[in-house]
Design a protein around this motif. Sequence first.
Motif, PDB file in Angstrom:
ATOM      1  N   THR A 148       0.831  -1.198   0.000  1.00  0.00           N
ATOM      2  CA  THR A 148       0.000   0.000   0.000  1.00  0.00           C
ATOM      3  C   THR A 148       0.866   1.249   0.000  1.00  0.00           C
ATOM      4  O   THR A 148       0.616   2.195  -0.745  1.00  0.00           O
ATOM      5  CB  THR A 148      -0.936   0.005   1.227  1.00  0.00           C
ATOM      6  N   GLN A 149       1.893   1.251   0.835  1.00  0.00           N
ATOM      7  CA  GLN A 149       2.819   2.381   0.929  1.00  0.00           C
ATOM      8  C   GLN A 149       3.505   2.628  -0.421  1.00  0.00           C
ATOM      9  O   GLN A 149       3.572   3.754  -0.893  1.00  0.00           O
ATOM     10  CB  GLN A 149       3.866   2.107   2.015  1.00  0.00           C
ATOM     11  N   LYS A 150       3.992   1.569  -1.030  1.00  0.00           N
ATOM     12  CA  LYS A 150       4.674   1.705  -2.321  1.00  0.00           C
ATOM     13  C   LYS A 150       3.727   2.216  -3.390  1.00  0.00           C
ATOM     14  O   LYS A 150       4.092   3.048  -4.217  1.00  0.00           O
ATOM     15  CB  LYS A 150       5.290   0.370  -2.738  1.00  0.00           C
ATOM     16  N   SER A 151       2.498   1.725  -3.373  1.00  0.00           N
ATOM     17  CA  SER A 151       1.498   2.153  -4.342  1.00  0.00           C
ATOM     18  C   SER A 151       1.200   3.644  -4.181  1.00  0.00           C
ATOM     19  O   SER A 151       1.098   4.384  -5.168  1.00  0.00           O
ATOM     20  CB  SER A 151       0.218   1.338  -4.160  1.00  0.00           C
ATOM     21  N   MET A 152       1.064   4.092  -2.936  1.00  0.00           N
ATOM     22  CA  MET A 152       0.798   5.501  -2.677  1.00  0.00           C
ATOM     23  C   MET A 152       1.975   6.359  -3.146  1.00  0.00           C
ATOM     24  O   MET A 152       1.777   7.372  -3.816  1.00  0.00           O
ATOM     25  CB  MET A 152       0.524   5.770  -1.198  1.00  0.00           C
ATOM     26  N   ILE A 153       3.176   5.948  -2.811  1.00  0.00           N
ATOM     27  CA  ILE A 153       4.371   6.697  -3.196  1.00  0.00           C
ATOM     28  C   ILE A 153       4.468   6.792  -4.719  1.00  0.00           C
ATOM     29  O   ILE A 153       4.760   7.869  -5.261  1.00  0.00           O
ATOM     30  CB  ILE A 153       5.652   6.059  -2.601  1.00  0.00           C
ATOM     31  N   GLN A 154       4.208   5.702  -5.408  1.00  0.00           N
ATOM     32  CA  GLN A 154       4.277   5.714  -6.874  1.00  0.00           C
ATOM     33  C   GLN A 154       3.274   6.687  -7.473  1.00  0.00           C
ATOM     34  O   GLN A 154       3.587   7.431  -8.407  1.00  0.00           O
ATOM     35  CB  GLN A 154       4.048   4.316  -7.433  1.00  0.00           C
ATOM     36  N   ARG A 155       2.090   6.704  -6.917  1.00  0.00           N
ATOM     37  CA  ARG A 155       1.054   7.615  -7.418  1.00  0.00           C
ATOM     38  C   ARG A 155       1.448   9.076  -7.161  1.00  0.00           C
ATOM     39  O   ARG A 155       1.265   9.936  -8.026  1.00  0.00           O
ATOM     40  CB  ARG A 155      -0.279   7.283  -6.745  1.00  0.00           C
ATOM     41  N   ILE A 156       1.994   9.340  -5.995  1.00  0.00           N
ATOM     42  CA  ILE A 156       2.445  10.696  -5.664  1.00  0.00           C
ATOM     43  C   ILE A 156       3.618  11.091  -6.551  1.00  0.00           C
ATOM     44  O   ILE A 156       3.672  12.220  -7.056  1.00  0.00           O
ATOM     45  CB  ILE A 156       2.805  10.805  -4.166  1.00  0.00           C
ATOM     46  N   GLU A 157       4.554  10.174  -6.760  1.00  0.00           N
ATOM     47  CA  GLU A 157       5.706  10.465  -7.628  1.00  0.00           C
ATOM     48  C   GLU A 157       5.249  10.857  -9.033  1.00  0.00           C
ATOM     49  O   GLU A 157       5.772  11.812  -9.624  1.00  0.00           O
ATOM     50  CB  GLU A 157       6.639   9.257  -7.710  1.00  0.00           C
ATOM     51  N   GLN A 158       4.280  10.120  -9.557  1.00  0.00           N
ATOM     52  CA  GLN A 158       3.764  10.426 -10.894  1.00  0.00           C
ATOM     53  C   GLN A 158       3.144  11.819 -10.935  1.00  0.00           C
ATOM     54  O   GLN A 158       3.336  12.569 -11.893  1.00  0.00           O
ATOM     55  CB  GLN A 158       2.733   9.379 -11.322  1.00  0.00           C
ATOM     56  N   MET A 159       2.421  12.178  -9.879  1.00  0.00           N
ATOM     57  CA  MET A 159       1.760  13.477  -9.847  1.00  0.00           C
ATOM     58  C   MET A 159       2.772  14.606  -9.693  1.00  0.00           C
ATOM     59  O   MET A 159       2.651  15.648 -10.344  1.00  0.00           O
ATOM     60  CB  MET A 159       0.728  13.516  -8.714  1.00  0.00           C
ATOM     61  N   VAL A 160       3.783  14.415  -8.837  1.00  0.00           N
ATOM     62  CA  VAL A 160       4.813  15.440  -8.662  1.00  0.00           C
ATOM     63  C   VAL A 160       5.578  15.633  -9.971  1.00  0.00           C
ATOM     64  O   VAL A 160       5.845  16.774 -10.382  1.00  0.00           O
ATOM     65  CB  VAL A 160       5.761  15.089  -7.490  1.00  0.00           C
ATOM     66  N   THR A 161       5.888  14.553 -10.653  1.00  0.00           N
ATOM     67  CA  THR A 161       6.566  14.644 -11.950  1.00  0.00           C
ATOM     68  C   THR A 161       5.719  15.438 -12.942  1.00  0.00           C
ATOM     69  O   THR A 161       6.217  16.341 -13.616  1.00  0.00           O
ATOM     70  CB  THR A 161       6.863  13.233 -12.506  1.00  0.00           C
ATOM     71  N   ASN A 207      -6.838   5.933  -2.111  1.00  0.00           N
ATOM     72  CA  ASN A 207      -6.907   5.059  -3.296  1.00  0.00           C
ATOM     73  C   ASN A 207      -8.089   5.385  -4.197  1.00  0.00           C
ATOM     74  O   ASN A 207      -8.020   5.151  -5.407  1.00  0.00           O
ATOM     75  CB  ASN A 207      -6.957   3.594  -2.879  1.00  0.00           C
ATOM     76  N   THR A 208      -9.172   5.904  -3.639  1.00  0.00           N
ATOM     77  CA  THR A 208     -10.355   6.207  -4.452  1.00  0.00           C
ATOM     78  C   THR A 208     -10.395   7.665  -4.912  1.00  0.00           C
ATOM     79  O   THR A 208     -11.304   8.049  -5.643  1.00  0.00           O
ATOM     80  CB  THR A 208     -11.653   5.876  -3.685  1.00  0.00           C
ATOM     81  N   MET A 209      -9.397   8.448  -4.525  1.00  0.00           N
ATOM     82  CA  MET A 209      -9.338   9.843  -4.942  1.00  0.00           C
ATOM     83  C   MET A 209      -9.087   9.915  -6.451  1.00  0.00           C
ATOM     84  O   MET A 209      -8.226   9.208  -6.977  1.00  0.00           O
ATOM     85  CB  MET A 209      -8.197  10.552  -4.185  1.00  0.00           C
ATOM     86  N   SER A 210      -9.853  10.746  -7.117  1.00  0.00           N
ATOM     87  CA  SER A 210      -9.671  10.892  -8.567  1.00  0.00           C
ATOM     88  C   SER A 210      -8.319  11.546  -8.854  1.00  0.00           C
ATOM     89  O   SER A 210      -7.737  12.213  -8.003  1.00  0.00           O
ATOM     90  CB  SER A 210     -10.790  11.758  -9.156  1.00  0.00           C
ATOM     91  N   GLU A 211      -7.857  11.348 -10.080  1.00  0.00           N
ATOM     92  CA  GLU A 211      -6.592  11.968 -10.485  1.00  0.00           C
ATOM     93  C   GLU A 211      -6.700  13.489 -10.428  1.00  0.00           C
ATOM     94  O   GLU A 211      -5.754  14.169 -10.034  1.00  0.00           O
ATOM     95  CB  GLU A 211      -6.194  11.504 -11.891  1.00  0.00           C
ATOM     96  N   LYS A 212      -7.856  14.011 -10.799  1.00  0.00           N
ATOM     97  CA  LYS A 212      -8.067  15.459 -10.771  1.00  0.00           C
ATOM     98  C   LYS A 212      -7.960  15.987  -9.344  1.00  0.00           C
ATOM     99  O   LYS A 212      -7.297  16.996  -9.099  1.00  0.00           O
ATOM    100  CB  LYS A 212      -9.440  15.796 -11.357  1.00  0.00           C
ATOM    101  N   ASP A 213      -8.605  15.320  -8.405  1.00  0.00           N
ATOM    102  CA  ASP A 213      -8.565  15.741  -7.000  1.00  0.00           C
ATOM    103  C   ASP A 213      -7.151  15.621  -6.441  1.00  0.00           C
ATOM    104  O   ASP A 213      -6.669  16.521  -5.747  1.00  0.00           O
ATOM    105  CB  ASP A 213      -9.547  14.910  -6.174  1.00  0.00           C
ATOM    106  N   LEU A 214      -6.486  14.527  -6.759  1.00  0.00           N
ATOM    107  CA  LEU A 214      -5.110  14.345  -6.290  1.00  0.00           C
ATOM    108  C   LEU A 214      -4.213  15.444  -6.851  1.00  0.00           C
ATOM    109  O   LEU A 214      -3.389  16.018  -6.129  1.00  0.00           O
ATOM    110  CB  LEU A 214      -4.570  12.964  -6.691  1.00  0.00           C
ATOM    111  N   LYS A 215      -4.400  15.765  -8.119  1.00  0.00           N
ATOM    112  CA  LYS A 215      -3.593  16.806  -8.751  1.00  0.00           C
ATOM    113  C   LYS A 215      -3.830  18.152  -8.071  1.00  0.00           C
ATOM    114  O   LYS A 215      -2.884  18.892  -7.783  1.00  0.00           O
ATOM    115  CB  LYS A 215      -3.907  16.896 -10.240  1.00  0.00           C
TER     116      LYS A 215
END
Length: 98
Positions: free
Chosen positions: A7-20, A56-64
């Motif tokens: 779960t931690q790795k999955s979250m980090i990967q998603r955050i890394e993609q968004m920061v990039t 995990n259920t947060m949309s990409e738009k909301d996360l961005k």
Amino acid sequence: MLSNDVTQKSMIQRIEQMVTLLMEERPLFKEDLDYSEMVDDLAQVFQKNLTVEEFNTMSEKDLKERCSGIMSINLLSTIGSSFTPEEMAIFDDAIKRK
């Protein structure tokens, strides 16, 4: 424990993609913010304030939007770090007038 690591790795990967993505879209982020520090800061904020399911259920738009807001605040906090005392006095005076 293993699922927590996954779960931690999955979250980090998603955050890394968004920061990039945000650093590519907004050069000022890339210029003035440290990529690794931002990923760590965002991970801490999300872990502290959201459940795993909420994240995990947060949309990409909301996360961005959330990442962009947090990164903007971090960017604003760097203003003045390189000011001389005279420049800081001018900045403080300008803020007081507003």
